[in-house]
Design an enzyme around this catalytic site. Structure first.
Site, PDB file in Angstrom:
ATOM      1  N   ASN A 142      12.492 -12.972   7.435  1.00 41.69           N
ATOM      2  CA  ASN A 142      12.131 -11.566   7.246  1.00 41.69           C
ATOM      3  C   ASN A 142      12.588 -11.004   5.910  1.00 41.69           C
ATOM      4  O   ASN A 142      11.971 -10.080   5.375  1.00 41.69           O
ATOM      5  CB  ASN A 142      12.725 -10.710   8.378  1.00 41.69           C
ATOM      6  CG  ASN A 142      14.229 -10.833   8.475  1.00 41.69           C
ATOM      7  OD1 ASN A 142      14.759 -11.911   8.738  1.00 41.69           O
ATOM      8  ND2 ASN A 142      14.947  -9.743   8.283  1.00 41.69           N
ATOM      9  N   GLY A 162      21.345  -3.146  -0.262  1.00 43.09           N
ATOM     10  CA  GLY A 162      20.851  -3.549   1.055  1.00 43.09           C
ATOM     11  C   GLY A 162      20.572  -5.037   1.125  1.00 43.09           C
ATOM     12  O   GLY A 162      20.650  -5.756   0.123  1.00 43.09           O
ATOM     13  N   TYR A 163      20.222  -5.501   2.315  1.00 39.77           N
ATOM     14  CA  TYR A 163      19.945  -6.924   2.484  1.00 39.77           C
ATOM     15  C   TYR A 163      18.723  -7.348   1.669  1.00 39.77           C
ATOM     16  O   TYR A 163      18.709  -8.416   1.053  1.00 39.77           O
ATOM     17  CB  TYR A 163      19.727  -7.255   3.958  1.00 39.77           C
ATOM     18  CG  TYR A 163      20.969  -7.110   4.808  1.00 39.77           C
ATOM     19  CD1 TYR A 163      22.226  -7.470   4.320  1.00 39.77           C
ATOM     20  CD2 TYR A 163      20.889  -6.641   6.118  1.00 39.77           C
ATOM     21  CE1 TYR A 163      23.353  -7.347   5.095  1.00 39.77           C
ATOM     22  CE2 TYR A 163      22.014  -6.519   6.914  1.00 39.77           C
ATOM     23  CZ  TYR A 163      23.250  -6.866   6.402  1.00 39.77           C
ATOM     24  OH  TYR A 163      24.360  -6.742   7.189  1.00 39.77           O
ATOM     25  N   CYS A 192       7.891  -7.013   7.549  1.00 41.08           N
ATOM     26  CA  CYS A 192       8.113  -8.439   7.817  1.00 41.08           C
ATOM     27  C   CYS A 192       7.326  -8.930   9.036  1.00 41.08           C
ATOM     28  O   CYS A 192       6.638  -9.956   8.976  1.00 41.08           O
ATOM     29  CB  CYS A 192       9.599  -8.723   7.980  1.00 41.08           C
ATOM     30  SG  CYS A 192      10.446  -7.703   9.214  1.00 41.08           S
TER      31      CYS A 192
END
Length: 340
Positions: free
Chosen positions: A307, A10-11, A146
């Site tokens: 974020n 994932g990011y 975030c």
């Protein structure tokens, strides 16, 4: 010290990998993915093409480490909690599974989670600016969301000073990476590009985190904006007494003096006189600016961060540094880019 990243495709997982690869004291030993087990990191994170000695590991083949970072979807860390406890001395979770102390609140926001309450009691919130003493030597860490991180840092000085009258209104804007790496109808380019979509007009799940940390009732509205990275929150507060901008600046300077990753933006003019996430891409900073009406009866606090970094992976590494007894800033010195 050895680290493992669970949920490495994932990011947020990608940012954890990027930060740990350049950490002076922590070695990234494994990054786990079922889908890409045995395949090189670059298939999920093309910016890591130069990293040829690491491939993704199947989660079933994880080996014990000093610290385990969990970047899994909601519910998965809680379901695996007993197995994870045997994999590392320190577990840092970036999901919402252990953020909320109250079980009823968690189930109202995220749904049923049997057995979660007992485990949640062991987790320290991964926000050093509020919980630094508790993070030192902690074995379980839960990193806030975030937008919650930005809002909490924006509201804490006012809340601690007893200046918040009634509800705090938080208007949040977020880039597309906050939705994760899995495509949805809302993340389709034809729908997302150029849009300013209010997808959380009321009752956003981060309200509970903000209220818990600050001890005030927070109401949040969230808008998806045409950026990939970045969060900006604009918090509106009616103070218990009139307060000037100069008093606000003194209050915020005093509260965050010495904080390595909170910067007070106090310029009266110029393009960058209020915090903008654009200049924070890749950085672990949260920038904060303040304003007040002429009569001092309305306060506006603006906070911005990346974020994926201060709002997730960077906050996790910062918290892990404290838990492991390392320099809090280790591996987090990237200042951001300008222009971008």
């Amino acid at each position: 010290m050895r680290a493992v990243v669970l949920g490495g495709t994932g990011y947020v997982g990608g940012e954890l990998i990027r930060l740990l690869l350049h950490h002076p004291k922590i070695e990234l030993a494994q990054a786990a993915s079922r889908r890409l087990a045995g395949r090189p990191l670059r298939l999920a994170h093309p910016n890591l093409r130069h990293v040829r000695h690491l491939a993704f590991t199947d989660p079933a083949d994880l080996r014990p480490a000093d610290v385990l970072f969990c970047a899994l979807p909601p519910g998965e860390t809680a379901a695996m909690r007993h197995r994870l406890a045997g994999l590392a001395d320190v577990v840092v979770d970036l999901s919402p599974d252990f953020r909320l102390r109250d079980q009823q609140t968690h189930e109202r926001v995220y749904g049923p989670a049997p057995g979660r309450a007992e485990a949640a009691a062991a987790f320290v919130p991964g926000l050093p600016e509020l919980y630094r003493d508790r993070l030192a030597g902690a074995r379980r860490v839960s990193v806030p969301g975030c937008m919650a991180t930005a809002a909490i840092l924006a509201l804490t000085p006012l809340a601690e000073a007893g200046l918040v009258e009634g509800e705090a209104l938080v208007d949040a804007r977020t880039g597309s990476s906050g939705s994760g790496a899995t495509a949805t109808a809302a993340s389709h380019h034809a729908e997302r590009a150029g849009a300013m979509r209010v997808y959380g007009p009321a009752g956003h799940r981060h309200e509970a985190e903000i209220s818990q940390a600050c001890g005030v009732t927070a109401r949040m509205t969230v808008t998806a904006v045409p950026r990939v990275r970045g969060v900006q929150v604009v918090a509106h507060v009616s103070p218990r007494r009139p307060i000037s901008r100069a008093e606000l600046l003194a209050l915020f300077r005093g509260r965050y003096a010495g904080e390595p990753f909170v910067r007070l933006v106090a310029d009266r003019s110029g393009v960058h006189r209020m915090p903008d996430p654009k200049i924070l891409d890749g950085a672990n900073f949260c920038d904060i600016g303040v304003a007040a009406d002429a009569d001092g009866r309305r306060v506006v606090v603006v906070a911005a961060l990346d974020n994926l970094v201060k709002g997730a992976a960077g906050g996790a590494v910062q918290s892990a540094n404290l838990a492991l007894g390392l320099d809090e800033t280790a591996g987090l010195d990237f200042p951001g880019l300008h222009p971008v």
